[in-house]
Design an enzyme around this catalytic site. Structure first.
Site, PDB file in Angstrom:
ATOM      1  N   GLU A   1       0.861  -1.189   0.083  1.00  0.00           N
ATOM      2  CA  GLU A   1       0.120  -0.016   0.060  1.00  0.00           C
ATOM      3  C   GLU A   1       0.949   1.200   0.083  1.00  0.00           C
ATOM      4  O   GLU A   1       0.528   2.190  -0.335  1.00  0.00           O
ATOM      5  CB  GLU A   1      -0.810   0.015   1.117  1.00  0.00           C
TER       6      GLU A   1
ATOM      7  N   THR B   1     -10.903   8.645 -12.821  1.00  0.00           N
ATOM      8  CA  THR B   1     -10.119   7.650 -11.715  1.00  0.00           C
ATOM      9  C   THR B   1     -10.413   6.136 -11.711  1.00  0.00           C
ATOM     10  O   THR B   1      -9.461   5.491 -11.315  1.00  0.00           O
ATOM     11  CB  THR B   1     -10.397   8.544 -10.406  1.00  0.00           C
TER      12      THR B   1
END
Length: 558
Positions: free
Chosen positions: A419, A530
């Site tokens: 992440e 997005t």
């Protein structure tokens, strides 16, 4: 949801030109420019334009929970709606009949959006030929067919085989979602049930709406028709909770818009106009990240250009491209931002890796998140329109950042990226904190691979994409779908039991495009939001030339 004017904003102050409104939307924490830009140019989008452009605003339209049904536009018929029931399998249809009505010259009709039977009775069906003409005009303004000459089929057998593998992964993910979580937002593949969550304020079917264009592009037509039928009969837009405006916009608005522009199916236009009306309050100044669909007020007074607002920079360059390179304000803002990013955030590690650090209260944090790995693609697509002397530099910078993000994958045991990864205390492109070691099927690194392949045709990007496919198959595929993993550095993985909707919308779509010819959704005609939903470049002059004319001499696309 209730639309209502924010305190301190006069009615006369809302009578701005469309271009000015786009500038306002750019500042809406990077949320809505691309999607609502395309929304304004939908055939028959007069109601949405009235909301934003009319100098004589109509009273606020109230659409929300049952206890607010008495608040309605004067003269408006009662809003008939089914109660939203909890539990799995809730199959509630929205039944809304609104005035003010859509007007074409001297011809005024009432528009009714709801169940199939209601739509078939509505006089609004008389508008379909005109809307169809405008959709055909839109297609004439594309430089190339959306799906290419042969649906982007690559000529070499290895690339074709890899593309077919990605298609199989999509079908596997979809089939398991349909079997175990149909109508809910996401699949929990380990426990074989669905997940709703609170991100979408009570909206359902996120994986269905997010998958529409992916299914269509891949030629999974039976699955696409299933998704379309669900949208038509089951997508209930009554929302009973607090929703993330950002997520609803990029997934639901973006998914419905792209499905409409790719297929011309009227149901997607109807649903996205209805949803768009609910998401367009009249903003003024700075904007928090959350909007209450029950009260229509901005809530959780948290304003950010990170987290939920970081798409702002991406949307500057994409707004410029989507405007057919006419939005000079967006262009100027983007390249000014790029100069500041390079000056303040772009760093080089001791090992020679280029990364984009974070700025926290005046202190540089040598950390780069997986989410920031989209920037390789962003900088790449913006390279060609920068200052002449900077164009190759921007393309090189895009390649360097994409290489760094690939390194974050290649340095883990699973060959999937964490992440977030750091560049301090001897670490380079690796996560040093346990809380950063997870992977939730994110697409941003693969997104940059796809753009860099399109821009350079360097075969390494396809090879890197294939490495990601192999890692996903080995570590994330389970018996009933795909799951994120909790630690990319562990040799024995632990799954998080979540098949994210963006895995179907973004990760697999970008992989499929990576292994397709460039004429499948060519970048000259399409801009990805997005959530990887393709939206068309708006060529206003062409649309005006080819649009179907009505009594007032304008096209519905204007």
């Amino acid at each position: 949801m209730v639309f209502r004017k924010l305190p301190g904003v006069s009615a006369s102050g809302m009578g701005l030109r469309l271009s000015q409104k786009f500038v306002f939307l750019l500042f809406l924490s990077g949320l809505v420019t691309l999607c609502f830009g395309a929304l304004f140019f939908l055939p028959d989008s007069v109601r949405l334009k009235r909301i934003f452009l009319s100098k004589n605003e109509n009273p606020a339209v109230t659409v929300g929970s049952d206890n607010e049904l008495s608040k309605k536009v004067p003269g408006d018929p009662e809003h008939l709606r089914a109660g939203l029931k909890g539990g799995e399998g809730a199959n509630v249809k929205l039944k809304v009949s609104r005035k003010p009505s859509v007007t074409h010259g001297a011809r005024t009709v009432e528009r009714s959006v709801g169940s199939r039977a209601q739509d078939e009775r509505s006089p609004a069906r008389a508008q379909e030929p005109a809307a169809r003409d405008d959709y055909e005009a839109f297609k004439k303004c594309l430089l190339k067919p959306a799906l290419g000459k042969n649906k982007g089929t690559p000529s070499d057998s290895e690339t074709l085989q890899r593309r077919e593998k990605v298609k199989e992964m999509m079908k596997f993910a979809w089939d398991n979602y349909k079997r175990y979580a149909w109508g809910q937002n996401e699949l929990r593949p380990l426990t074989r049930n669905g997940h709703i969550g609170n991100m979408f304020g009570g909206l359902r079917g996120a994986s269905i709406v997010d998958s529409l264009d992916t299914l269509y592009i891949m030629g999974l037509m039976e699955e696409y028709e299933e998704a379309k039928e669900w949208v038509q009969n089951n997508l209930n837009l009554i929302s009973n909770g607090e929703a993330s405006l950002f997520e609803v916009n990029i997934r639901y608005v973006g998914g419905l818009l792209s499905a409409y522009y790719l297929t011309g199916a009227e149901i997607f236009k109807q649903k996205v106009v209805e949803l768009g009306e609910k998401l367009l309050p009249k903003p003024h100044g700075l904007y928090p990240n959350f909007l209450s669909p029950v009260s229509g007020n901005w809530v959780q007074h948290h304003v950010s250009i990170g987290g939920l607002g970081d798409s702002f920079y991406e949307y500057l360059i994409k707004s410029y491209l989507m405007s057919d390179k006419t939005d000079q304000e967006a262009k100027k803002m983007y390249y000014s931002a790029m100069e500041a990013i390079e000056t303040n955030l772009v760093q080089k590690s001791p090992g020679g890796l280029t990364y984009v650090a974070e700025w926290r209260g005046g202190i540089l944090d040598h950390k780069m998140g997986h989410l920031a790995c989209f920037s390789g693609g962003m900088i790449g697509i913006g390279a060609d329109d920068g200052p002449t002397e900077q164009r190759q530099h921007y393309l090189d910078l895009a390649a360097e950042i994409t290489h760094t993000c690939h390194e974050s994958y290649s340095r883990s045991a699973t060959k999937l990226g964490p992440e977030a990864f750091r560049f301090d205390a001897g670490a380079e492109a690796t996560a040093t904190r346990l809380s950063d070691r997870y992977y939730i099927l994110r697409p941003e690194v693969i997104e940059s691979y796809m753009y860099m392949w399109r821009l350079t045709h360097d075969p390494k990007y396809r090879q890197w994409g294939w490495e990601a496919v192999e890692a996903l198959e080995k570590h994330c595929r389970v018996d009933a779908g795909f799951s994120g993993i909790r630690d990319v550095y562990a040799s024995t993985v632990s799954h998080d039991n979540m098949q994210q909707s963006f895995f179907l919308s973004e990760t697999l779509k970008y992989l499929y495009l990576l292994f397709s010819d460039d004429d499948l959704l060519p970048l000259e005609d399409w801009v990805f939001n997005t959530e990887a939903h393709p939206l068309p470049v708006i060529r206003k002059t062409c649309l005006q030339e080819h649009g179907a004319k009505h009594d007032h001499g304008q096209t519905d696309l204007e």
